[in-house]
Design an enzyme around this catalytic site. Sequence first.
Site, mmCIF file in Angstrom:
data_model
loop_
_atom_site.group_PDB
_atom_site.id
_atom_site.type_symbol
_atom_site.label_atom_id
_atom_site.label_comp_id
_atom_site.label_asym_id
_atom_site.label_seq_id
_atom_site.Cartn_x
_atom_site.Cartn_y
_atom_site.Cartn_z
ATOM 1 C CB ALA A 21 -0.899 -0.015 1.221
ATOM 2 C CB CYS A 22 -0.116 4.775 -0.356
ATOM 3 S SG CYS A 22 0.554 6.425 -0.359
ATOM 4 N N PRO A 23 2.996 4.283 0.970
ATOM 5 C CG PRO A 23 4.937 5.344 1.781
ATOM 6 C CD PRO A 23 3.763 4.490 2.208
ATOM 7 N N GLY A 24 4.313 2.376 -0.574
ATOM 8 C CA GLY A 24 5.130 1.252 -1.039
ATOM 9 C C GLY A 24 5.526 1.298 -2.509
ATOM 10 C CG ASP A 48 -2.073 2.034 -3.654
ATOM 11 O OD1 ASP A 48 -3.118 2.066 -3.000
ATOM 12 O OD2 ASP A 48 -1.329 3.017 -3.798
#
Lengths: 82, 182
Positions: A21-24, A48
């Site tokens: 998920a963000c910021p992944g 995402d």
Amino acid sequence: MTTEELKAVKSDKVVDARGTACPGPLLAAKKAVADVQAGQIMEILSSDEGTKSDIPKWCKKMNYEYFGSIDEDGIYRLFLKK
Amino acid sequence: MSLEIEKHVQELQQKLNQLQNRQAKDQISIIAFSGDLDKMLAAMIIATGARAMDTEVKMFFTFWATAMLRDPQKSGKGKDFMSKMFGFMMPRGSKKLKLSKMNMCGMGTSMLKGLMKKKRVASLEELIATAGELGVEINVCEMSMDLMGFKREEMIDYPHLNYVGVGSYLADADESRIQLFI
């Protein structure tokens, strides 16, 4: 680029950030782009949806050429040229 | 006449240089104040995201947020009674932070942590480690440390950790294009 054109693109590097998920995905892209030569094409895989708006903006900031994205059953494939 | 023009050009050049020096850099300055789990998560996500965008990041940790930087394995020596009390009541590190809303005696916090794991959102500890790798600068308010009775030896091993005063924050903020208070 159209979806057909994007499907024909040969990527020099593929970054698999699916599931994160963000910021992944953004962090994964940033890390991976260091191994890509200028002029080469990188592809980012993400599940995402935010990535679809983040990567074009990231490309603009970093001066990379953004080609576009393909949606494949909730997986987004995003293409750019360094 | 030409001498006058030359003088004029020189003055303009000087003014231009001054203006250029005043221009904000591609830098974000974040004040971490709250020490709530949710807010610190937001702060660290923004900080790491900014580094991905090649933006310099200067974080200033003050008041409750300083507790996030405590290492639960370490302890400070030579504390007075009040400092010991404070140290006991304040969270010992990032894993002990609570939600600002819906904490429900810790139930909300553990539910959120479970959800984050399931949805593969990075934990606060992972984000701090990533921030360290990406070169996020963490500046800790010396006065808050003193007030809370925290010692430097009880803080986490973070590669870009400095102990500073408000002047350093202001100098960083003055040069930053983006400012946040969290």
